[in-house]
Design a protein around this motif. Structure first.
Motif, PDB file in Angstrom:
ATOM      1  N   TYR A  45       0.862  -1.187   0.000  1.00 37.67           N
ATOM      2  CA  TYR A  45       0.000   0.000   0.000  1.00 37.67           C
ATOM      3  C   TYR A  45       0.895   1.232   0.000  1.00 37.67           C
ATOM      4  CZ  TYR A  45      -3.872  -3.061   1.231  1.00 37.67           C
ATOM      5  OH  TYR A  45      -4.823  -4.043   1.222  1.00 37.67           O
ATOM      6  N   VAL A  46       0.652   2.135  -0.965  1.00 30.62           N
ATOM      7  CA  VAL A  46       1.503   3.313  -1.119  1.00 30.62           C
ATOM      8  C   VAL A  46       0.659   4.580  -1.097  1.00 30.62           C
ATOM      9  CG1 VAL A  46       3.201   4.451  -2.602  1.00 30.62           C
ATOM     10  CG2 VAL A  46       3.061   1.954  -2.591  1.00 30.62           C
ATOM     11  N   ALA A  47       1.114   5.571  -0.324  1.00 26.39           N
ATOM     12  CA  ALA A  47       0.510   6.901  -0.375  1.00 26.39           C
ATOM     13  C   ALA A  47       1.113   7.605  -1.592  1.00 26.39           C
ATOM     14  CB  ALA A  47       0.802   7.679   0.906  1.00 26.39           C
ATOM     15  N   ASP A  48       0.367   7.593  -2.681  1.00 23.08           N
ATOM     16  CA  ASP A  48       0.793   8.185  -3.950  1.00 23.08           C
ATOM     17  C   ASP A  48       0.425   9.673  -3.894  1.00 23.08           C
ATOM     18  OD1 ASP A  48       1.667   8.472  -6.552  1.00 23.08           O
ATOM     19  OD2 ASP A  48      -0.003   7.388  -7.451  1.00 23.08           O
TER      20      ASP A  48
ATOM     21  N   LEU B 101      -8.659  12.557  -1.516  1.00 25.82           N
ATOM     22  CA  LEU B 101      -7.500  12.859  -0.692  1.00 25.82           C
ATOM     23  C   LEU B 101      -6.788  14.071  -1.277  1.00 25.82           C
ATOM     24  CD1 LEU B 101      -6.065   9.249  -0.268  1.00 25.82           C
ATOM     25  CD2 LEU B 101      -7.403  10.533   1.397  1.00 25.82           C
ATOM     26  N   ASN B 102      -6.020  14.741  -0.434  1.00 30.80           N
ATOM     27  CA  ASN B 102      -5.215  15.866  -0.884  1.00 30.80           C
ATOM     28  C   ASN B 102      -3.819  15.714  -0.292  1.00 30.80           C
ATOM     29  OD1 ASN B 102      -4.103  18.270  -1.684  1.00 30.80           O
ATOM     30  ND2 ASN B 102      -5.705  19.567  -0.849  1.00 30.80           N
ATOM     31  N   GLY B 103      -2.915  15.167  -1.094  1.00 31.60           N
ATOM     32  CA  GLY B 103      -1.544  14.971  -0.648  1.00 31.60           C
ATOM     33  C   GLY B 103      -1.381  13.983   0.478  1.00 31.60           C
ATOM     34  N   PRO B 104      -1.834  12.740   0.299  1.00 32.10           N
ATOM     35  CA  PRO B 104      -1.634  11.754   1.371  1.00 32.10           C
ATOM     36  C   PRO B 104      -0.141  11.528   1.618  1.00 32.10           C
ATOM     37  CG  PRO B 104      -2.284  10.648  -0.649  1.00 32.10           C
ATOM     38  CD  PRO B 104      -2.404  12.117  -0.911  1.00 32.10           C
ATOM     39  N   MET B 105       0.224  11.541   2.894  1.00 29.88           N
ATOM     40  CA  MET B 105       1.632  11.398   3.265  1.00 29.88           C
ATOM     41  C   MET B 105       1.965  10.062   3.919  1.00 29.88           C
ATOM     42  SD  MET B 105       3.169  14.090   2.260  1.00 29.88           S
ATOM     43  CE  MET B 105       4.713  14.015   3.123  1.00 29.88           C
ATOM     44  N   ASP B 106       1.052   9.595   4.775  1.00 23.20           N
ATOM     45  CA  ASP B 106       1.355   8.365   5.497  1.00 23.20           C
ATOM     46  C   ASP B 106       0.075   7.583   5.715  1.00 23.20           C
ATOM     47  OD1 ASP B 106       2.969   6.478   6.655  1.00 23.20           O
ATOM     48  OD2 ASP B 106       3.415   7.631   8.455  1.00 23.20           O
ATOM     49  N   LEU B 107       0.226   6.314   6.007  1.00 29.19           N
ATOM     50  CA  LEU B 107      -0.922   5.445   6.194  1.00 29.19           C
ATOM     51  C   LEU B 107      -0.619   4.383   7.226  1.00 29.19           C
ATOM     52  CD1 LEU B 107      -1.080   3.018   3.172  1.00 29.19           C
ATOM     53  CD2 LEU B 107       0.686   4.705   3.398  1.00 29.19           C
TER      54      LEU B 107
ATOM     55  N   GLU C  79      -8.399  -4.049  13.138  1.00 26.07           N
ATOM     56  CA  GLU C  79      -9.638  -4.451  12.465  1.00 26.07           C
ATOM     57  C   GLU C  79      -9.575  -4.256  10.955  1.00 26.07           C
ATOM     58  OE1 GLU C  79     -12.611  -2.184  14.483  1.00 26.07           O
ATOM     59  OE2 GLU C  79     -12.204  -3.165  16.403  1.00 26.07           O
ATOM     60  N   GLY C  80      -8.419  -3.852  10.447  1.00 30.07           N
ATOM     61  CA  GLY C  80      -8.256  -3.684   9.008  1.00 30.07           C
ATOM     62  C   GLY C  80      -8.688  -2.335   8.469  1.00 30.07           C
ATOM     63  N   ASN C  81      -8.989  -1.390   9.358  1.00 33.85           N
ATOM     64  CA  ASN C  81      -9.321  -0.037   8.902  1.00 33.85           C
ATOM     65  C   ASN C  81      -8.043   0.684   8.492  1.00 33.85           C
ATOM     66  OD1 ASN C  81     -12.207  -0.073   9.551  1.00 33.85           O
ATOM     67  ND2 ASN C  81     -11.504  -0.169  11.668  1.00 33.85           N
ATOM     68  N   LEU C  82      -8.139   1.457   7.425  1.00 33.02           N
ATOM     69  CA  LEU C  82      -7.004   2.210   6.905  1.00 33.02           C
ATOM     70  C   LEU C  82      -7.108   3.660   7.369  1.00 33.02           C
ATOM     71  CD1 LEU C  82      -4.570   2.498   4.925  1.00 33.02           C
ATOM     72  CD2 LEU C  82      -6.260   2.988   3.142  1.00 33.02           C
ATOM     73  N   TYR C  83      -6.014   4.180   7.911  1.00 35.35           N
ATOM     74  CA  TYR C  83      -5.929   5.580   8.327  1.00 35.35           C
ATOM     75  C   TYR C  83      -4.931   6.280   7.418  1.00 35.35           C
ATOM     76  CZ  TYR C  83      -8.324   4.028  12.500  1.00 35.35           C
ATOM     77  OH  TYR C  83      -9.247   3.488  13.365  1.00 35.35           O
ATOM     78  N   VAL C  84      -5.330   7.446   6.894  1.00 35.79           N
ATOM     79  CA  VAL C  84      -4.485   8.192   5.965  1.00 35.79           C
ATOM     80  C   VAL C  84      -4.289   9.609   6.490  1.00 35.79           C
ATOM     81  CG1 VAL C  84      -4.240   9.031   3.598  1.00 35.79           C
ATOM     82  CG2 VAL C  84      -5.359   6.831   4.010  1.00 35.79           C
ATOM     83  N   GLY C  85      -3.034  10.005   6.630  1.00 32.94           N
ATOM     84  CA  GLY C  85      -2.694  11.376   7.007  1.00 32.94           C
ATOM     85  C   GLY C  85      -2.417  12.189   5.756  1.00 32.94           C
ATOM     86  N   GLU C  86      -3.063  13.365   5.659  1.00 33.76           N
ATOM     87  CA  GLU C  86      -2.922  14.223   4.479  1.00 33.76           C
ATOM     88  C   GLU C  86      -2.312  15.566   4.852  1.00 33.76           C
ATOM     89  OE1 GLU C  86      -6.781  14.300   2.116  1.00 33.76           O
ATOM     90  OE2 GLU C  86      -7.404  13.524   4.061  1.00 33.76           O
ATOM     91  N   TRP C  87      -1.414  16.060   4.042  1.00 41.19           N
ATOM     92  CA  TRP C  87      -0.878  17.393   4.297  1.00 41.19           C
ATOM     93  C   TRP C  87      -1.790  18.463   3.698  1.00 41.19           C
ATOM     94  CZ3 TRP C  87       0.090  20.468   0.138  1.00 41.19           C
ATOM     95  CH2 TRP C  87       0.357  19.864  -1.082  1.00 41.19           C
TER      96      TRP C  87
ATOM     97  N   ARG D 251      -5.498  16.654   7.916  1.00 48.10           N
ATOM     98  CA  ARG D 251      -6.393  15.758   8.653  1.00 48.10           C
ATOM     99  C   ARG D 251      -5.928  14.315   8.521  1.00 48.10           C
ATOM    100  NH1 ARG D 251     -11.581  15.820   4.484  1.00 48.10           N
ATOM    101  NH2 ARG D 251     -10.492  14.779   2.775  1.00 48.10           N
ATOM    102  N   ILE D 252      -6.571  13.473   9.312  1.00 44.96           N
ATOM    103  CA  ILE D 252      -6.398  12.024   9.199  1.00 44.96           C
ATOM    104  C   ILE D 252      -7.776  11.454   8.928  1.00 44.96           C
ATOM    105  CG2 ILE D 252      -5.765   9.902  10.399  1.00 44.96           C
ATOM    106  CD1 ILE D 252      -3.815  11.644  12.061  1.00 44.96           C
TER     107      ILE D 252
END
Length: 173
Positions: free
Chosen positions: A110-113, A142-148, A153-161, A165-166
């Motif tokens: 999984y990559v934050a592109d 998303l707007n500029g995802p940086m990390d994940l 429970e298999g939920n995905l969290y994405v941090g955006e610059w 927000r997450i």
């Protein structure tokens, strides 16, 4: 950190990744990826960023300026391109400024592109990835995802610059 107590650090100025054993204070560490200066050959990196280390001490690195993800097995002299590597772009076989990375228990990458504003999943050996979240201009944008990260429970969290927000997503494997 891996389960053996090694700390891995990405050095974007030297274009390499080094490893140190916690408790053993060697100023040099050991180079585990790169070591041949900036470039796009399999033994080089160009602005290495985020790192994921699996159970076998295989290191996955987002090679940001080469728009690819590299996999370096323990003690390897060169890496393997496992995502992207087809120039910068938004097609399913391309990445643009990859940042965060996670490899799940099934070996899916999984990559934050970041510059394509999406999370993309690659299976090693496949010619292209699939968009998991974002990249569609509508819902789940998303707007500029940086990390994940994933929770238990298999939920995905994405941090955006971009939106500062997450976000939390339920995804299908």
């Amino acid at each position: 950190m891996d389960k053996h107590g090694f700390l891995y650090v990405s050095d974007y100025k030297k274009n390499e990744v080094r490893r140190w054993k916690m408790g053993e204070y060697n100023n040099e560490g050991v180079i585990v990826a790169g070591r041949h200066g900036q470039g796009d050959r399999l033994n080089q990196l160009n602005f290495p960023g985020f790192i994921f280390v699996d159970e076998d001490q295989t290191v996955y690195i987002t090679d940001k300026s080469n728009h690819r993800v590299m996999k370096w097995k323990k003690d390897a002299k060169e890496g393997i391109v496992v995502a992207g590597g087809n120039g910068q772009g938004g097609n399913l076989n391309q990445l643009s400024g990859p940042e965060g990375i996670i490899v799940d228990d099934l070996g899916q990458i999984y990559v934050a592109d970041s510059e394509n504003h999406r999370i993309i999943r690659w299976c090693e050996g496949k010619e292209e990835g699939e968009v998991v979240v974002g990249g569609n201009g509508g819902e789940n944008q998303l707007n500029g995802p940086m990390d994940l990260s994933f929770d238990d429970e298999g939920n995905l969290y994405v941090g955006e610059w971009g939106y500062h927000r997450i976000q939390k997503f339920e995804i299908t494997l």
